[in-house]
Design a protein around this motif. Sequence first.
Motif, PDB file in Angstrom:
ATOM      1  N   ALA A 131       0.836  -1.211   0.000  1.00 16.13           N
ATOM      2  CA  ALA A 131       0.000   0.000   0.000  1.00 16.13           C
ATOM      3  C   ALA A 131       0.864   1.251   0.000  1.00 16.13           C
ATOM      4  N   LEU A 132       1.958   1.238   0.762  1.00 14.56           N
ATOM      5  CA  LEU A 132       2.846   2.407   0.779  1.00 14.56           C
ATOM      6  C   LEU A 132       3.439   2.652  -0.603  1.00 14.56           C
ATOM      7  N   ALA A 133       3.867   1.589  -1.275  1.00 17.05           N
ATOM      8  CA  ALA A 133       4.411   1.753  -2.627  1.00 17.05           C
ATOM      9  C   ALA A 133       3.385   2.400  -3.543  1.00 17.05           C
ATOM     10  N   SER A 134       2.124   1.994  -3.438  1.00 16.29           N
ATOM     11  CA  SER A 134       1.063   2.587  -4.260  1.00 16.29           C
ATOM     12  C   SER A 134       0.824   4.044  -3.896  1.00 16.29           C
ATOM     13  N   ILE A 135       0.897   4.364  -2.590  1.00 16.98           N
ATOM     14  CA  ILE A 135       0.709   5.751  -2.143  1.00 16.98           C
ATOM     15  C   ILE A 135       1.816   6.643  -2.686  1.00 16.98           C
ATOM     16  N   VAL A 136       3.058   6.168  -2.601  1.00 19.95           N
ATOM     17  CA  VAL A 136       4.182   6.957  -3.107  1.00 19.95           C
ATOM     18  C   VAL A 136       4.053   7.153  -4.609  1.00 19.95           C
ATOM     19  N   PHE A 188      -4.809   2.490   7.964  1.00 21.91           N
ATOM     20  CA  PHE A 188      -4.447   3.894   7.766  1.00 21.91           C
ATOM     21  C   PHE A 188      -3.945   4.110   6.333  1.00 21.91           C
ATOM     22  N   LEU A 189      -3.023   3.261   5.890  1.00 20.51           N
ATOM     23  CA  LEU A 189      -2.439   3.402   4.553  1.00 20.51           C
ATOM     24  C   LEU A 189      -3.476   3.124   3.465  1.00 20.51           C
ATOM     25  N   ILE A 190      -4.326   2.126   3.685  1.00 24.37           N
ATOM     26  CA  ILE A 190      -5.377   1.838   2.708  1.00 24.37           C
ATOM     27  C   ILE A 190      -6.349   3.006   2.619  1.00 24.37           C
ATOM     28  N   ALA A 191      -6.684   3.593   3.786  1.00 30.31           N
ATOM     29  CA  ALA A 191      -7.591   4.740   3.786  1.00 30.31           C
ATOM     30  C   ALA A 191      -7.014   5.892   2.976  1.00 30.31           C
ATOM     31  N   PHE A 192      -5.712   6.150   3.113  1.00 31.43           N
ATOM     32  CA  PHE A 192      -5.108   7.250   2.376  1.00 31.43           C
ATOM     33  C   PHE A 192      -5.010   6.925   0.886  1.00 31.43           C
ATOM     34  N   LEU A 193      -4.722   5.680   0.564  1.00 29.29           N
ATOM     35  CA  LEU A 193      -4.650   5.273  -0.838  1.00 29.29           C
ATOM     36  C   LEU A 193      -6.019   5.442  -1.508  1.00 29.29           C
ATOM     37  N   LEU A 194      -7.068   5.053  -0.812  1.00 28.97           N
ATOM     38  CA  LEU A 194      -8.425   5.226  -1.345  1.00 28.97           C
ATOM     39  C   LEU A 194      -8.763   6.701  -1.512  1.00 28.97           C
ATOM     40  N   PHE A 195      -8.314   7.513  -0.570  1.00 31.87           N
ATOM     41  CA  PHE A 195      -8.513   8.958  -0.699  1.00 31.87           C
ATOM     42  C   PHE A 195      -7.808   9.484  -1.947  1.00 31.87           C
ATOM     43  N   GLN A 196      -6.585   9.030  -2.211  1.00 32.29           N
ATOM     44  CA  GLN A 196      -5.854   9.476  -3.402  1.00 32.29           C
ATOM     45  C   GLN A 196      -6.580   9.116  -4.689  1.00 32.29           C
ATOM     46  N   HIS A 197      -7.317   8.000  -4.643  1.00 36.25           N
ATOM     47  CA  HIS A 197      -8.063   7.553  -5.824  1.00 36.25           C
ATOM     48  C   HIS A 197      -9.465   8.147  -5.871  1.00 36.25           C
ATOM     49  N   GLY A 198      -9.796   9.039  -4.928  1.00 36.55           N
ATOM     50  CA  GLY A 198     -11.086   9.704  -4.933  1.00 36.55           C
ATOM     51  C   GLY A 198     -12.233   8.860  -4.424  1.00 36.55           C
ATOM     52  N   LYS A 199     -11.956   7.738  -3.744  1.00 37.75           N
ATOM     53  CA  LYS A 199     -13.003   6.857  -3.217  1.00 37.75           C
ATOM     54  C   LYS A 199     -13.256   7.227  -1.744  1.00 37.75           C
ATOM     55  N   LEU A 200     -13.976   8.310  -1.541  1.00 42.06           N
ATOM     56  CA  LEU A 200     -14.116   8.902  -0.219  1.00 42.06           C
ATOM     57  C   LEU A 200     -14.803   7.970   0.764  1.00 42.06           C
ATOM     58  N   TRP A 201     -15.901   7.344   0.361  1.00 39.00           N
ATOM     59  CA  TRP A 201     -16.681   6.560   1.332  1.00 39.00           C
ATOM     60  C   TRP A 201     -15.913   5.318   1.792  1.00 39.00           C
ATOM     61  N   LEU A 202     -15.222   4.673   0.860  1.00 32.98           N
ATOM     62  CA  LEU A 202     -14.399   3.530   1.265  1.00 32.98           C
ATOM     63  C   LEU A 202     -13.241   3.983   2.144  1.00 32.98           C
ATOM     64  N   SER A 203     -12.689   5.156   1.836  1.00 27.98           N
ATOM     65  CA  SER A 203     -11.605   5.706   2.653  1.00 27.98           C
ATOM     66  C   SER A 203     -12.088   5.988   4.075  1.00 27.98           C
ATOM     67  N   LEU A 204     -13.297   6.549   4.204  1.00 27.44           N
ATOM     68  CA  LEU A 204     -13.849   6.833   5.533  1.00 27.44           C
ATOM     69  C   LEU A 204     -14.038   5.545   6.335  1.00 27.44           C
ATOM     70  N   SER A 219      -4.485  11.206  13.610  1.00 32.62           N
ATOM     71  CA  SER A 219      -3.764  12.205  12.814  1.00 32.62           C
ATOM     72  C   SER A 219      -4.161  12.186  11.339  1.00 32.62           C
ATOM     73  N   PHE A 220      -4.982  11.259  10.934  1.00 32.47           N
ATOM     74  CA  PHE A 220      -5.287  11.071   9.510  1.00 32.47           C
ATOM     75  C   PHE A 220      -5.842  12.334   8.837  1.00 32.47           C
ATOM     76  N   PRO A 221      -6.834  13.037   9.410  1.00 28.61           N
ATOM     77  CA  PRO A 221      -7.363  14.238   8.739  1.00 28.61           C
ATOM     78  C   PRO A 221      -6.300  15.306   8.492  1.00 28.61           C
ATOM     79  N   VAL A 222      -5.314  15.419   9.390  1.00 30.73           N
ATOM     80  CA  VAL A 222      -4.255  16.410   9.198  1.00 30.73           C
ATOM     81  C   VAL A 222      -3.389  16.037   7.997  1.00 30.73           C
ATOM     82  N   VAL A 223      -3.100  14.737   7.845  1.00 27.41           N
ATOM     83  CA  VAL A 223      -2.339  14.273   6.683  1.00 27.41           C
ATOM     84  C   VAL A 223      -3.101  14.578   5.406  1.00 27.41           C
TER      85      VAL A 223
END
Length: 827
Positions: A131-136, A188-204, A219-223
Amino acid sequence: MLANGSLHSNGAVGIAENLPKYLSAPLENRTNRRIRAAFIMVFIALGIGLYLHTLSYPPVWDDHDFFELNEQIRSLKSIPQYFIAEPQKTHGGVFRPIVYVYHTILYWADGGKARGLRLFLIICHILAAIALASIVRRAIHQLKSAEDARLYTGIPELAGLYFLAHPIHIEAVTWLSGGGYAVCGLFFLIAFLLFQHGKLWLSLLSFMLSLLTTEMALSFPVVVLLYMLLLRGRDKRTGDRETSSLSGRPFFQIAAYLLVVAIYILYRYIILGQLSRGIPPYGGSVFASSLSMCKVILDYLHLLLVPGNLLVDHYFEILGKGQIWYALLIAAVLLFLIIAFIVVRRRDAVTFFFFAWFFITLLPVSNLIPTGGTPKAERYLFIPSSGISAVVILLFGNLVNFRIRLFDSVRSFSMKKYVLAFCITLIMLLGVRTFFQNRVWRSEQALWQQAVIQNLFNPRAHGNYCGTLWDSKDYVRLLSSYRRAQRYTGRFQLEMAAIWIMLGNKTKAEQQLRDAIKMDPQEKPPRKLLGQILLDKGKPEEAYEYLSKYDGEDRDAKFLMALATGAILQDDEETYQKAKEELIKNFPNYEEHARYLKAYYLDEQEMYDAAISEWEKYISEYDSTFVNMTGYAVSLSKVGRANEAELIFNLIKSKVTDFWMAYYNLAYFYIRNKQYDKAILSLSEGLELVPDQPDMLNSLAYCYLMIGEKETASSIFVQLAQQAPNYYLASGNIGRAYHHLGNFDKAEQFLDQYQFLLEDEPLSYAYHGDLYGDMGYHKMSLHYYLIAIEKAFDDEEVLDLIRSETKALDNQIVRDYLKDLTEQSKG
């Protein structure tokens, strides 16, 4: 990452062959996707290779309470309760229902073994790295221009592998109780990855799961907010609206994440009735506490960059006024790092974001404002380390296009191959460190032994390591370890006293307890033990001062008997009755013992005539069991009424035939009267009940030794050494047995143990003298003989033992030395 270009391939190609081309190819390429899939296989292989050997490791430390012995997780029916009530087996002030859910499921699935849970945590760690590799990769694509992003192909996978191989994650992956941080990190990492892909509800949803695993996800909302700000800054500079799906509605998205936080906090408050455990600031002030935690943050950075001193329990040092300049320097260094990255933010927004990720995600556990829990722990770094992993690889990635020109006549060369080789080598070195560091968790003793070796000033590490030695009954090693702990920490007087009491050296125990009280006058347990020792040593008035004022919760039977005895001797009838009633109520097996407290005490003080009078008074008033008649028989034997004592001992043995102590007490009576043949008969009968009982075997061997059957005695002592190698009472005799059998190495080992445990015992020196004499070390033999005589010259009973059991007085120098000592004493 490298030069622009494309990759052509015919058929399946190995990773090693395509890797250089892959690292220089466009982002979206079919062959790239294939090799990316191959990289996933590398992630899986690396993760399993680093952690597979931990599957057989037993639970350690908190794992016993939270997994192995936790009754609550043994039924799947308990799962709903985790979400509507605070779990019973947990640290106070935390609410982590997801942890209990997967503990319960995996406990049930694997039949209560730890293998399933360990495998689950390994899988979570591997998935988190992927997941981190995908986020980067996504961050590079979204925060950089398309042309720049093309140069960073391959960097995401290297960042993920760096994260996967880093040994800082061992505590969160190998330690069952620390696994919540790995699971939380994955969500946490999956939630941020989903946010990057615009999938808000799955990220939440993933964000809420991470919150219900550990509070660290707050700390997630601050990130997310920081990422949005960087997206908007890029869009303004470039006019590129490719990421508008994320940056175009920031208020709605941030509000959604903040709403999840609000719901979680309210939910948590309803369950726990508090928002935080809350503790006083470290060092007594917020300023000292904050500066101390700044040093911890700097230590975290050091461990992430140079993972050398990895420990299960790091010593937390509170910085005082005397270290204020050091503390300010630490704060200045951290501030400089932050400002430096802010300055270069426009030049490299991706590196800036992941560096900020480290500080932001560390905030919930930074304890800059103390909230409770461990001040410093490696498991806290699971999420923050993902940011540093990305930063390290991104920094090296920026060197790829850097070209060096040595001379005008020499053609410049690229750093690409060297950077790539260095990154792969670095990941391999981290993996080797992780593999071998994992071995520390193979047992509780190995775990805490390493913690002690690497930080000699950590009291908890010393205490836990010594605690692992108690079950082994290796008293030499235990005593040595507590001495080391006391030398480096200034603590553990109470534990040392407990060992000396067990070894029968009440003088040393008393000194340790007085030191403990001097160090902490408010500490109660030392006063309790000291009172009992003083009573045993015939100091009832001083003992009663300690005993009567002790109101601790651990008022066990031994304490209550001591308190009642002290009350009798001090004519405090009221305290005596209360102590006696509490004793009988809580420990009914001691009801009859309570009748004979004064008689027992008088017998202990060798006031046998008075003791007999008390025994006879109590026996005439109550119907006594035969077991408690032993005390009466002992007193009779001490005053020379051996026939009466023998009669009682035999009567007890005939009435309680299944009680080995009856045979042992009778044998001890015979030994005291040097009737070794009768003692051997009684001990042999008792050993039929308890064949491996060390006290019985030791006494039996001693009897054979006394009647001159050294071969039989030696064989029994050797048997005892094999069955109970840490039976400290027999270490001297076992050493002599090996000496007699000609095994000098074993003899020296056990005699050294005997001398270590009873360092003031003259016989231990005399036995060493015999051994070294037979080994041919005559000067050393004489040295030990002289020490033995000097320590024993005013004790006729010990001198008689030295005369009868050793060769010490066969030496003319020793005899002359004893004569001189005697004359000096008379003079």
